[in-house]
Design an enzyme around this catalytic site. Structure first.
Site, mmCIF file in Angstrom:
data_model
loop_
_atom_site.group_PDB
_atom_site.id
_atom_site.type_symbol
_atom_site.label_atom_id
_atom_site.label_comp_id
_atom_site.label_asym_id
_atom_site.label_seq_id
_atom_site.Cartn_x
_atom_site.Cartn_y
_atom_site.Cartn_z
ATOM 1 N N PHE A 273 0.848 -1.196 0.000
ATOM 2 C CA PHE A 273 0.000 0.000 0.000
ATOM 3 C C PHE A 273 0.882 1.244 0.000
ATOM 4 O O PHE A 273 1.680 1.454 0.917
ATOM 5 C CB PHE A 273 -0.914 0.002 1.236
ATOM 6 C CG PHE A 273 -1.794 1.221 1.321
ATOM 7 C CD1 PHE A 273 -2.937 1.323 0.544
ATOM 8 C CD2 PHE A 273 -1.486 2.270 2.177
ATOM 9 C CE1 PHE A 273 -3.753 2.448 0.603
ATOM 10 C CE2 PHE A 273 -2.290 3.395 2.262
ATOM 11 C CZ PHE A 273 -3.425 3.489 1.476
ATOM 12 N N GLY A 274 0.732 2.058 -1.029
ATOM 13 C CA GLY A 274 1.486 3.314 -1.136
ATOM 14 C C GLY A 274 0.624 4.478 -0.709
ATOM 15 O O GLY A 274 -0.507 4.625 -1.186
ATOM 16 N N TYR A 275 1.176 5.317 0.173
ATOM 17 C CA TYR A 275 0.431 6.498 0.634
ATOM 18 C C TYR A 275 1.222 7.781 0.392
ATOM 19 O O TYR A 275 0.741 8.876 0.675
ATOM 20 C CB TYR A 275 0.102 6.365 2.134
ATOM 21 C CG TYR A 275 1.340 6.234 3.002
ATOM 22 C CD1 TYR A 275 1.875 4.976 3.299
ATOM 23 C CD2 TYR A 275 2.000 7.361 3.484
ATOM 24 C CE1 TYR A 275 3.031 4.855 4.056
ATOM 25 C CE2 TYR A 275 3.150 7.246 4.249
ATOM 26 C CZ TYR A 275 3.655 5.982 4.527
ATOM 27 O OH TYR A 275 4.814 5.882 5.278
ATOM 28 N N GLY A 276 2.434 7.652 -0.111
ATOM 29 C CA GLY A 276 3.290 8.819 -0.358
ATOM 30 C C GLY A 276 3.760 8.804 -1.797
ATOM 31 O O GLY A 276 2.940 8.715 -2.719
ATOM 32 N N GLU B 64 14.204 3.295 1.093
ATOM 33 C CA GLU B 64 13.491 3.886 2.240
ATOM 34 C C GLU B 64 14.213 3.626 3.557
ATOM 35 O O GLU B 64 13.584 3.548 4.611
ATOM 36 C CB GLU B 64 12.063 3.321 2.289
ATOM 37 C CG GLU B 64 11.275 3.502 1.013
ATOM 38 C CD GLU B 64 11.143 4.960 0.565
ATOM 39 O OE1 GLU B 64 11.344 5.857 1.401
ATOM 40 O OE2 GLU B 64 10.863 5.179 -0.624
HETATM 41 C C1 BEZ Z 1 4.659 5.261 0.253
HETATM 42 O O1 BEZ Z 1 3.786 4.537 0.668
HETATM 43 O O2 BEZ Z 1 4.490 5.970 -0.701
HETATM 44 C C2 BEZ Z 1 5.930 5.276 0.982
HETATM 45 C C3 BEZ Z 1 6.821 4.252 0.762
HETATM 46 C C4 BEZ Z 1 7.999 4.256 1.431
HETATM 47 C C5 BEZ Z 1 8.260 5.223 2.346
HETATM 48 C C6 BEZ Z 1 7.337 6.209 2.570
HETATM 49 C C7 BEZ Z 1 6.159 6.235 1.894
#
Ligand code: BEZ
Length: 193
Positions: free
Chosen positions: A23-26, A98
């Site tokens: 799940f990507g949130y950023g 990350e």
């Molecule tokens: C994301 O979900 O977009 C994300 C992935 C890795 C680190 C921070 C955010």
């Protein structure tokens, strides 16, 4: 710099699985620079997206860190994003990318759209997120919105400007029809500076 790469290789929540829902949130919402089998808009509950994690390696520098997204526990909140079905080998390069404080975490996620139960048009599964909690050394935490906006407006790093990261995220959420009040307000502040 603190480095979570080795810790994450121990966090094998999906060992033995042929595929994993990430799940990507950023940045993952608008910049999926990895192979995926399919993707689907989705949300998680009980979490709020906040620009509370410092970025010393991508959107800032050790001397002038930027701010990037992490998730904070928040009862009743819904965080929309994009879920990617990936093969497990995709995780190792993401662990490296990350490494400045993010740890793999397992969360229930709900798909939007046609997947699953046709009556409710939604289905849930266990997914994986990268989470930067307040006990990691790069965590910056809460600050007045205008201070966060100023920091973002001025920070640049090897992956580009911090402003572009924020504005790309705001636009991607708008395009998904899933605007996030914190992100929209922050993007407006940064544009007005
Ligand atoms: C994301 O979900 O977009 C994300 C992935 C890795 C680190 C921070 C955010």
């Amino acid at each position: 710099m603190f480095d979570t790469t080795a810790l994450n290789q121990q966090r094998n929540f999906f060992d033995g699985h042929a595929d994993i829902w990430l799940f990507g949130y950023g940045s993952l919402i608008w910049k999926a620079d990895f192979a995926y089998l399919e993707r689907q808009p989705a949300f998680i509950t009980g979490w709020a997206r906040r620009f509370w994690q410092g970025s010393h390696d991508h959107r800032g520098t050790p001397d002038a860190p930027g701010r990037v997204a992490t998730l904070i526990r928040a009862q009743g909140e819904v965080c929309h994003g994009m879920a990617y079905r990936i093969t497990p080998d995709v995780l190792a390069p993401l662990d490296v990318r990350e490494k400045n404080g993010y740890l793999r975490e397992k969360v229930p996620l709900t798909f939007l759209g046609q997947r699953g139960d046709t009556q409710s048009e939604k289905a849930t599964t266990e997914g994986l997120i990268y989470l930067a909690t307040e006990d990691n050394p790069a965590f910056l935490g809460e600050a007045p919105l205008v201070d966060i906006a100023r920091q973002i407006a001025h920070a640049h790093g090897p992956s580009g400007s911090n402003k572009a990261y924020l504005l790309n995220l705001a636009q991607a959420l708008r395009e998904l029809g899933s605007e996030d009040a914190h992100i929209t307000a922050l993007a407006e502040q940064v544009r007005s500076l």
